[in-house]
Enzyme design. Sequence first.
Site, PDB file in Angstrom:
ATOM      1  N   HIS A 140      27.387  27.745 -19.699  1.00 55.29           N
ATOM      2  CA  HIS A 140      28.079  26.798 -18.820  1.00 55.29           C
ATOM      3  C   HIS A 140      27.204  25.612 -18.441  1.00 55.29           C
ATOM      4  O   HIS A 140      27.706  24.584 -18.005  1.00 55.29           O
ATOM      5  CB  HIS A 140      28.648  27.501 -17.581  1.00 55.29           C
ATOM      6  CG  HIS A 140      27.671  27.891 -16.526  1.00 55.29           C
ATOM      7  ND1 HIS A 140      27.172  29.169 -16.380  1.00 55.29           N
ATOM      8  CD2 HIS A 140      27.106  27.175 -15.522  1.00 55.29           C
ATOM      9  CE1 HIS A 140      26.366  29.216 -15.344  1.00 55.29           C
ATOM     10  NE2 HIS A 140      26.302  28.015 -14.805  1.00 55.29           N
ATOM     11  N   ASN A 187      35.064  34.982 -12.973  1.00 52.57           N
ATOM     12  CA  ASN A 187      34.003  34.223 -12.311  1.00 52.57           C
ATOM     13  C   ASN A 187      33.723  34.797 -10.925  1.00 52.57           C
ATOM     14  O   ASN A 187      34.640  35.024 -10.143  1.00 52.57           O
ATOM     15  CB  ASN A 187      34.430  32.757 -12.203  1.00 52.57           C
ATOM     16  CG  ASN A 187      33.310  31.846 -11.771  1.00 52.57           C
ATOM     17  OD1 ASN A 187      32.136  32.169 -11.925  1.00 52.57           O
ATOM     18  ND2 ASN A 187      33.666  30.702 -11.221  1.00 52.57           N
ATOM     19  N   TRP A 188      32.448  35.047 -10.625  1.00 49.67           N
ATOM     20  CA  TRP A 188      31.986  35.625  -9.360  1.00 49.67           C
ATOM     21  C   TRP A 188      32.417  37.094  -9.191  1.00 49.67           C
ATOM     22  O   TRP A 188      32.360  37.617  -8.079  1.00 49.67           O
ATOM     23  CB  TRP A 188      32.477  34.823  -8.146  1.00 49.67           C
ATOM     24  CG  TRP A 188      32.110  33.385  -8.145  1.00 49.67           C
ATOM     25  CD1 TRP A 188      32.928  32.332  -8.407  1.00 49.67           C
ATOM     26  CD2 TRP A 188      30.825  32.812  -7.878  1.00 49.67           C
ATOM     27  NE1 TRP A 188      32.240  31.145  -8.324  1.00 49.67           N
ATOM     28  CE2 TRP A 188      30.949  31.411  -7.992  1.00 49.67           C
ATOM     29  CE3 TRP A 188      29.579  33.347  -7.542  1.00 49.67           C
ATOM     30  CZ2 TRP A 188      29.887  30.534  -7.796  1.00 49.67           C
ATOM     31  CZ3 TRP A 188      28.518  32.470  -7.350  1.00 49.67           C
ATOM     32  CH2 TRP A 188      28.678  31.095  -7.473  1.00 49.67           C
ATOM     33  N   ASP A 195      26.880  34.416 -21.350  1.00 46.84           N
ATOM     34  CA  ASP A 195      26.641  33.069 -20.825  1.00 46.84           C
ATOM     35  C   ASP A 195      25.243  32.578 -21.205  1.00 46.84           C
ATOM     36  O   ASP A 195      24.347  32.480 -20.370  1.00 46.84           O
ATOM     37  CB  ASP A 195      26.820  33.076 -19.309  1.00 46.84           C
ATOM     38  CG  ASP A 195      27.073  31.679 -18.752  1.00 46.84           C
ATOM     39  OD1 ASP A 195      26.846  30.704 -19.491  1.00 46.84           O
ATOM     40  OD2 ASP A 195      27.494  31.572 -17.588  1.00 46.84           O
ATOM     41  N   ASN A 198      34.817  26.522 -10.504  1.00 48.64           N
ATOM     42  CA  ASN A 198      33.657  27.257 -10.018  1.00 48.64           C
ATOM     43  C   ASN A 198      33.445  27.005  -8.527  1.00 48.64           C
ATOM     44  O   ASN A 198      33.230  27.938  -7.739  1.00 48.64           O
ATOM     45  CB  ASN A 198      32.414  26.841 -10.807  1.00 48.64           C
ATOM     46  CG  ASN A 198      31.218  27.710 -10.502  1.00 48.64           C
ATOM     47  OD1 ASN A 198      31.256  28.919 -10.624  1.00 48.64           O
ATOM     48  ND2 ASN A 198      30.127  27.075 -10.096  1.00 48.64           N
ATOM     49  N   GLY A 222      22.257  26.124  -9.283  1.00 51.60           N
ATOM     50  CA  GLY A 222      21.016  25.505  -9.771  1.00 51.60           C
ATOM     51  C   GLY A 222      20.137  26.544 -10.423  1.00 51.60           C
ATOM     52  O   GLY A 222      19.359  26.234 -11.328  1.00 51.60           O
ATOM     53  N   ASN A 223      20.255  27.815  -9.976  1.00 53.85           N
ATOM     54  CA  ASN A 223      19.556  28.917 -10.629  1.00 53.85           C
ATOM     55  C   ASN A 223      20.216  29.291 -11.944  1.00 53.85           C
ATOM     56  O   ASN A 223      19.656  30.072 -12.722  1.00 53.85           O
ATOM     57  CB  ASN A 223      19.522  30.165  -9.743  1.00 53.85           C
ATOM     58  CG  ASN A 223      18.324  30.222  -8.832  1.00 53.85           C
ATOM     59  OD1 ASN A 223      18.460  30.287  -7.611  1.00 53.85           O
ATOM     60  ND2 ASN A 223      17.137  30.201  -9.420  1.00 53.85           N
ATOM     61  N   SER A 224      21.419  28.774 -12.206  1.00 52.74           N
ATOM     62  CA  SER A 224      22.076  29.051 -13.483  1.00 52.74           C
ATOM     63  C   SER A 224      21.128  28.722 -14.628  1.00 52.74           C
ATOM     64  O   SER A 224      20.581  27.621 -14.692  1.00 52.74           O
ATOM     65  CB  SER A 224      23.349  28.221 -13.620  1.00 52.74           C
ATOM     66  OG  SER A 224      24.334  28.664 -12.728  1.00 52.74           O
ATOM     67  N   PHE A 275      23.177  33.971 -14.269  1.00 53.75           N
ATOM     68  CA  PHE A 275      24.290  33.041 -14.433  1.00 53.75           C
ATOM     69  C   PHE A 275      25.327  33.103 -13.324  1.00 53.75           C
ATOM     70  O   PHE A 275      26.212  32.247 -13.258  1.00 53.75           O
ATOM     71  CB  PHE A 275      24.969  33.218 -15.797  1.00 53.75           C
ATOM     72  CG  PHE A 275      25.790  34.470 -15.963  1.00 53.75           C
ATOM     73  CD1 PHE A 275      27.143  34.485 -15.666  1.00 53.75           C
ATOM     74  CD2 PHE A 275      25.220  35.638 -16.453  1.00 53.75           C
ATOM     75  CE1 PHE A 275      27.914  35.623 -15.846  1.00 53.75           C
ATOM     76  CE2 PHE A 275      25.984  36.783 -16.637  1.00 53.75           C
ATOM     77  CZ  PHE A 275      27.337  36.775 -16.327  1.00 53.75           C
ATOM     78  N   ASP A 276      25.256  34.075 -12.423  1.00 51.89           N
ATOM     79  CA  ASP A 276      26.316  34.170 -11.419  1.00 51.89           C
ATOM     80  C   ASP A 276      25.880  35.101 -10.297  1.00 51.89           C
ATOM     81  O   ASP A 276      24.815  35.737 -10.358  1.00 51.89           O
ATOM     82  CB  ASP A 276      27.591  34.711 -12.070  1.00 51.89           C
ATOM     83  CG  ASP A 276      28.863  34.200 -11.400  1.00 51.89           C
ATOM     84  OD1 ASP A 276      28.752  33.556 -10.337  1.00 51.89           O
ATOM     85  OD2 ASP A 276      29.952  34.425 -11.941  1.00 51.89           O
TER      86      ASP A 276
END
Length: 718
Positions: free
Chosen positions: A79, A207-208, A216, A322, A652-654, A670-671
């Site tokens: 992503h 997602n989440w 991902d 998101n 931002g940690n993605s 990723f999440d």
Amino acid sequence: MKKTLLLLAMTSSLAFADEGMWMPQQLPEIASELKAAGLELDPANLTKLTEFPMAAIVSLGGCSASFVSPQGLVATNHHCVYNSIAHNSTAENDLLKNGFLAKTLADEVPAAPGSRIFVTKAVDKVTERVIDAKTAKLTGKKRLDAIEANQKAIVADCEQDAGHRCTVAAFYGSLEYYLIKQLEIKDVRLVHAPAEGVGKFGGDTDNWMWPRHTGDYSFLRAYVSPDGKSADFHKDNVPYTPDFHLKLAKDGLKEGDFVMALGYPGRTNRHRLPSEVADTFDWSYPTTVQYLGELLEIIGRETANDRDAALKYASRVAGLNNVLKNRQGMLDSYAQSDFLQRKQAEHQALKNWVNGDRANKQAYAKDLAAIEKLLEQQQTEGRSNFLLANATPRLLGTARSLYRLANESTKPDAERKAGFQQRDLPRFQAFMAGMDRTFDVKVEKALDLHNLKKYAAQPKKQRNADFDKAMGIQDNMSEAALIALIDSWYANTKLTEQAERLALLSASPLDFAGKQDPFVNAAVALYKADLKREAEQEELAGKIQQAYASYMRAKIAFMQSQGKAVYPDANSTLRVTFGNVKGRGHGNEDGNAWTAFTTLRGITAKATGEGEFNAPQNQLDAIKAKNYGAYGKDSLNSVPVNYLATLDITGGNSGSAILNSKGEFVGLAFDGTLDSIISDWDFNPANTRSIQVDLRFMLWQMQIVDKADNLLQEMGVL
């Protein structure tokens, strides 16, 4: 780095072992906690940004990533490169749907315009240079202007080292400032991305959520000139050779193992005041959720039968979805919590501590009272300007930026507004060049109509007279009149043409004044009013900055008096968070009761052959044949896909590299889970879990399904 009050505040024990987004320089202060969690490396070595492993960690300017080969190969989330995949996709060659693999360097394609890889080279404390003796005596806009001037001077000096991008970042509510120096790699190319049915498997539905089965991950490559310097894209450029790269772990993770995430978390809000919590959860987030839902409905409707338009908005839709799910998840968690009450009690305890001591009262009481009033003013203005901000057509925003650039360019570079200096021109150029693949007139007209209907329906006294005059908004406009007005804008503008946008990058203010373009004319007409409103906002912001720094100084001293730890809120700078692989509860099958790992069986169970769960057939065939290669886990009787950990991460940690106790690469963050994303505001150790894609699944997909043997060889797997 010198010990300061902030570091001294990190005393004997942490509130929770897994809580905290630590600056690398702070890690020796929590060495005992790191060792207790299972780290085998010396924490002191993690402070060295130009050595392993920190030198391998990079930023993409919104996402995190890491070097995983000596040839500048970069691993990050699917992503995080979604826009680059979409940018290179067409209805005839749909890379989003089918995936992409460059078998050779020559097959790699440029990432989306403006893509960057930033390698942190140094971090230095510069607080006394930013807020010098003269600046400290100022207030309001004068204070903010002085701080900006000092920051620009520091950055200009730092960027004398060609090819580097420097930033002065604020920590602890602008109480402290650090200079971040990064190598800016401008030639970024897409190397490999799995099919959307892998990289985005589960889509917005999953997602989440947990259990999760999303691959991902994707790969980019950093390129430089033949002499090793940062350079724009050129056919003669060569892969960048990083000083260090991460080694892939040969032994897979198991529950309980130590893990740490190294990356660039965006923003957290754990030091916010109670009034900010109330404003955010009572008004800002509910308003945002409603508005984003409306935008998504419009974009979906307008692109339903137009694949090219859908590709143009694919990245934006993914981002909007998101954020919407994130904000709604926070609202749901907030509604079931006593967070505001606890925040109010904590703040009252702080005020009691301040007012209970003469020295504390003299030092902090005035600013503690001031910050409340200032924030209330800011929140009131934010609410009143919400509809106006959204009513601005995208092309008007573009014209305003271009006209501001033209005016700022008449000044010496050091006197220009931050964001409009010579160093910012590549960003403008990339944005203007890339708009063609993210913009569709039909979609934008529909969005403009929706936003303007809401804005124009307000009583005249609540609207902005300057905006109304510039854009032709009148009282009691019918929908038909608004449609006609919007149609006239797009019929008479040339800003939809890339050549026109690029030409305006070097135009003078007089050139703008002579244009017969509705958006350009409006930007020129609004310029003085825009500057006036900006000055008013900066006057308030300058006062808030000063009061907030004093508030944070008081809070740190108060926490120190209680023996509590203090780490700065995330601000897009390099951080380390640590924890352990850990589920939530016990179950027998594939994460259904929050077990730590999910498996390939979950992909088969969810696959529908269409929509968000459209797993590629060759992947399903490999799963059915139980072709696990070297990546199966005996205790799971399958290949692990995703895993949970107690890592303290945020947006931002993605793409953050997940390392094991030896500093080896074991996956990508990723999440997070929906009920724990409120940890941006309120960390809860019981349910906070991060979600990672397991290295073993990445390698299985690459080898067994996508046949990416060239990359596996490059990373030392084959």
